[in-house]
Design a protein around this motif. Structure first.
Motif, PDB file in Angstrom:
ATOM      1  N   THR A  46       0.835  -1.188   0.000  1.00 46.02           N
ATOM      2  CA  THR A  46       0.000   0.000   0.000  1.00 46.02           C
ATOM      3  C   THR A  46       0.869   1.235   0.000  1.00 46.02           C
ATOM      4  O   THR A  46       2.003   1.228   0.432  1.00 46.02           O
ATOM      5  CB  THR A  46      -0.900   0.041   1.248  1.00 46.02           C
ATOM      6  OG1 THR A  46      -0.077   0.169   2.407  1.00 46.02           O
ATOM      7  CG2 THR A  46      -1.759  -1.202   1.348  1.00 46.02           C
ATOM      8  N   ALA A  47       0.299   2.336  -0.492  1.00 49.89           N
ATOM      9  CA  ALA A  47       1.047   3.595  -0.508  1.00 49.89           C
ATOM     10  C   ALA A  47       1.448   4.002   0.892  1.00 49.89           C
ATOM     11  O   ALA A  47       2.497   4.595   1.107  1.00 49.89           O
ATOM     12  CB  ALA A  47       0.195   4.689  -1.164  1.00 49.89           C
ATOM     13  N   SER A  92      -5.325  10.363   0.366  1.00 46.48           N
ATOM     14  CA  SER A  92      -4.714  10.359  -0.946  1.00 46.48           C
ATOM     15  C   SER A  92      -4.627  11.746  -1.551  1.00 46.48           C
ATOM     16  O   SER A  92      -4.015  11.927  -2.584  1.00 46.48           O
ATOM     17  CB  SER A  92      -5.495   9.430  -1.880  1.00 46.48           C
ATOM     18  OG  SER A  92      -5.429   8.112  -1.419  1.00 46.48           O
ATOM     19  N   SER A 153      -4.556  -9.119  -6.263  1.00 48.41           N
ATOM     20  CA  SER A 153      -4.834  -7.688  -6.184  1.00 48.41           C
ATOM     21  C   SER A 153      -5.088  -7.135  -7.571  1.00 48.41           C
ATOM     22  O   SER A 153      -4.490  -7.573  -8.552  1.00 48.41           O
ATOM     23  CB  SER A 153      -3.665  -6.942  -5.522  1.00 48.41           C
ATOM     24  OG  SER A 153      -2.485  -7.050  -6.296  1.00 48.41           O
ATOM     25  N   ARG A 155      -5.069  -3.339  -8.919  1.00 48.04           N
ATOM     26  CA  ARG A 155      -4.695  -2.003  -8.453  1.00 48.04           C
ATOM     27  C   ARG A 155      -4.600  -1.038  -9.635  1.00 48.04           C
ATOM     28  O   ARG A 155      -4.347  -1.443 -10.770  1.00 48.04           O
ATOM     29  CB  ARG A 155      -3.344  -2.044  -7.734  1.00 48.04           C
ATOM     30  CG  ARG A 155      -3.252  -3.056  -6.602  1.00 48.04           C
ATOM     31  CD  ARG A 155      -3.999  -2.614  -5.370  1.00 48.04           C
ATOM     32  NE  ARG A 155      -3.436  -1.407  -4.811  1.00 48.04           N
ATOM     33  CZ  ARG A 155      -2.343  -1.390  -4.037  1.00 48.04           C
ATOM     34  NH1 ARG A 155      -1.690  -2.501  -3.746  1.00 48.04           N
ATOM     35  NH2 ARG A 155      -1.902  -0.252  -3.551  1.00 48.04           N
ATOM     36  N   ARG A 157      -3.655   3.447 -10.473  1.00 49.39           N
ATOM     37  CA  ARG A 157      -3.430   4.827 -10.044  1.00 49.39           C
ATOM     38  C   ARG A 157      -4.652   5.693 -10.333  1.00 49.39           C
ATOM     39  O   ARG A 157      -4.748   6.811  -9.831  1.00 49.39           O
ATOM     40  CB  ARG A 157      -2.226   5.417 -10.785  1.00 49.39           C
ATOM     41  CG  ARG A 157      -0.883   4.898 -10.317  1.00 49.39           C
ATOM     42  CD  ARG A 157       0.272   5.554 -11.089  1.00 49.39           C
ATOM     43  NE  ARG A 157       0.122   6.993 -11.211  1.00 49.39           N
ATOM     44  CZ  ARG A 157       0.455   7.866 -10.259  1.00 49.39           C
ATOM     45  NH1 ARG A 157       0.936   7.433  -9.103  1.00 49.39           N
ATOM     46  NH2 ARG A 157       0.295   9.170 -10.442  1.00 49.39           N
ATOM     47  N   THR A 175      -9.779  -1.188  -2.028  1.00 51.32           N
ATOM     48  CA  THR A 175      -8.621  -0.377  -1.666  1.00 51.32           C
ATOM     49  C   THR A 175      -8.647   0.891  -2.506  1.00 51.32           C
ATOM     50  O   THR A 175      -9.089   0.876  -3.664  1.00 51.32           O
ATOM     51  CB  THR A 175      -7.306  -1.151  -1.889  1.00 51.32           C
ATOM     52  OG1 THR A 175      -6.196  -0.331  -1.506  1.00 51.32           O
ATOM     53  CG2 THR A 175      -7.125  -1.556  -3.339  1.00 51.32           C
ATOM     54  N   SER A 178      -4.163   3.747  -6.071  1.00 49.37           N
ATOM     55  CA  SER A 178      -2.753   3.681  -5.667  1.00 49.37           C
ATOM     56  C   SER A 178      -1.988   4.864  -6.246  1.00 49.37           C
ATOM     57  O   SER A 178      -1.058   4.700  -7.040  1.00 49.37           O
ATOM     58  CB  SER A 178      -2.134   2.358  -6.131  1.00 49.37           C
ATOM     59  OG  SER A 178      -2.843   1.263  -5.615  1.00 49.37           O
ATOM     60  N   GLU A 238       5.170  -3.405  -5.925  1.00 48.92           N
ATOM     61  CA  GLU A 238       3.995  -2.844  -6.596  1.00 48.92           C
ATOM     62  C   GLU A 238       3.927  -3.209  -8.068  1.00 48.92           C
ATOM     63  O   GLU A 238       2.915  -2.976  -8.717  1.00 48.92           O
ATOM     64  CB  GLU A 238       4.017  -1.316  -6.468  1.00 48.92           C
ATOM     65  CG  GLU A 238       3.616  -0.802  -5.112  1.00 48.92           C
ATOM     66  CD  GLU A 238       2.105  -0.705  -4.962  1.00 48.92           C
ATOM     67  OE1 GLU A 238       1.590   0.411  -4.815  1.00 48.92           O
ATOM     68  OE2 GLU A 238       1.450  -1.776  -4.993  1.00 48.92           O
ATOM     69  N   LEU A 241       2.638  -0.815 -11.314  1.00 51.02           N
ATOM     70  CA  LEU A 241       2.211   0.525 -10.918  1.00 51.02           C
ATOM     71  C   LEU A 241       3.364   1.519 -10.990  1.00 51.02           C
ATOM     72  O   LEU A 241       3.147   2.733 -10.967  1.00 51.02           O
ATOM     73  CB  LEU A 241       1.627   0.504  -9.502  1.00 51.02           C
ATOM     74  CG  LEU A 241       0.299  -0.240  -9.352  1.00 51.02           C
ATOM     75  CD1 LEU A 241      -0.126  -0.279  -7.897  1.00 51.02           C
ATOM     76  CD2 LEU A 241      -0.797   0.411 -10.204  1.00 51.02           C
TER      77      LEU A 241
END
Length: 336
Positions: A46-47, A92, A153, A155, A157, A175, A178, A238, A241
């Motif tokens: 996670t970020a 975020s 996952s 994910r 951005r 979630t 990202s 990641e 990403l």
């Protein structure tokens, strides 16, 4: 209930107390779901995790290059202890507008505008990862047989994502997008909760200096070199990403650490790749294996016998169930 469960329940209590009035935690219900969540987190990142790691690292030496790497023998069934559960993910939306080309704007539905989007080619909406993680398990002070779990996952951005543990869609968790890369100091300018990856240099030496400058006193464990390694491995987990040029620069940062060894080898499944080994200040051996595009095949601690293996990772269009804020524990997408 085991000592490990008691400790984890206490962590949950402390985290809840930080954001809401004190409440009693029903351990019998919380711990099983927490275990499922940790299983997914072990296979991803996670970020918030990177934001915690940045501020505790430094590095030394030159970037990856020079003589061709020498072969490193296969590690066999090896693995690195996946990162521990992080603190709650920070909002975020940056609290301080950095002087960078773009700042993320997160809409009510979780979609992101204002900054570069997903770095892969094509119109696929998510970066998909299927991981297998195995790590030592302790119960009441006794080492149990290793637990092996699978995590999936989806994910992005640009939009909210999804986490699934051991194929259990009923326990799937949403979630947030990202988009936050952590807090970075670039050319003396501090960027709180950076959301524009173009600010980061793609040269290994330059990125190494940025990581060093971004460290904050009192965060993380081990030496500065240990902390830099953690920054790199956390980011590389990641996968897609991070753009390929940034993945390459991150690898170069880890390869520059004193004592790091880089060569050709394979992961525990026999997949060929470039292998990076680093022994931290506590004497623990860490190993990363990457493919030709810079995507991790394996993140492991060979001597400990723990690993995370990346079985599949690629852009995909769909998620098996739509992520919702209700499954995240967040108030809205912008704070998730």
């Amino acid at each position: 209930m085991s000592t490990q469960d008691e400790r984890y329940a206490q962590v949950l209590r402390e985290r809840a107390a930080a954001v809401v009035p004190a409440v009693e935690v029903d351990v019998d219900r919380v711990v099983p779901r927490a275990r499922r969540r940790r299983a997914v987190v072990r296979g991803g990142f996670t970020a918030g995790t990177l934001a915690l790691v940045l501020g505790v690292g430094s590095l030394a030496g030159s970037a990856l290059g020079g003589a061709a790497p020498q072969p490193i023998p296969p590690a066999g069934t090896s693995g690195a202890e996946p990162p521990a559960a992080s603190e709650p993910v920070a909002p975020s939306v940056p609290t301080r507008r950095p002087t960078v080309p773009g700042v993320a704007v997160i809409a009510a539905d979780g979609t992101v505008t204002g900054v570069p989007g997903d770095p892969w080619d094509g119109d696929a909406k998510y970066w998909y990862q299927l991981t297998e993680a195995s790590y030592p398990a302790w119960q009441d002070g006794v080492l149990m047989p290793p637990e092996t779990q699978r995590g999936e996952s989806w994910r992005s951005r640009e939009r909210p994502g999804l986490l699934v543990s051991d194929g259990d869609l009923e326990a799937a968790m949403g979630t947030g997008p990202s988009v936050v890369l952590g807090t970075w100091v670039v050319a003396g300018q501090r960027h709180e909760m950076l959301t524009d990856p173009t600010v980061l240099p793609t040269d290994g030496d330059e990125l190494a200096q940025v990581v060093r400058d971004s460290l904050e006193e009192g965060r993380g464990a081990g030496t500065d070199d240990d902390k830099v390694y953690e920054v790199v491995r956390t980011a590389l987990r990641e996968g897609g990403l991070w753009a390929e040029d940034l993945r390459s620069a991150l690898w170069a940062v880890a390869a520059s650490l004193p004592g790091a060894e880089v060569g050709q080898g394979e992961d525990g499944l026999g997949r060929a790749g470039e292998v990076l080994r680093y022994r931290d200040s506590a004497g623990e051996l860490h190993q990363l294996v990457r493919d030709a595009s810079g995507l991790l095949l394996e993140d492991s601690s060979p001597e400990e016998g723990s690993y995370t293996r990346y079985l599949e990772q690629r852009p995909v269009d769909d998620v098996p169930v739509e992520p919702t804020v209700e499954t995240t524990g967040c108030f809205d997408w912008a704070t998730c």
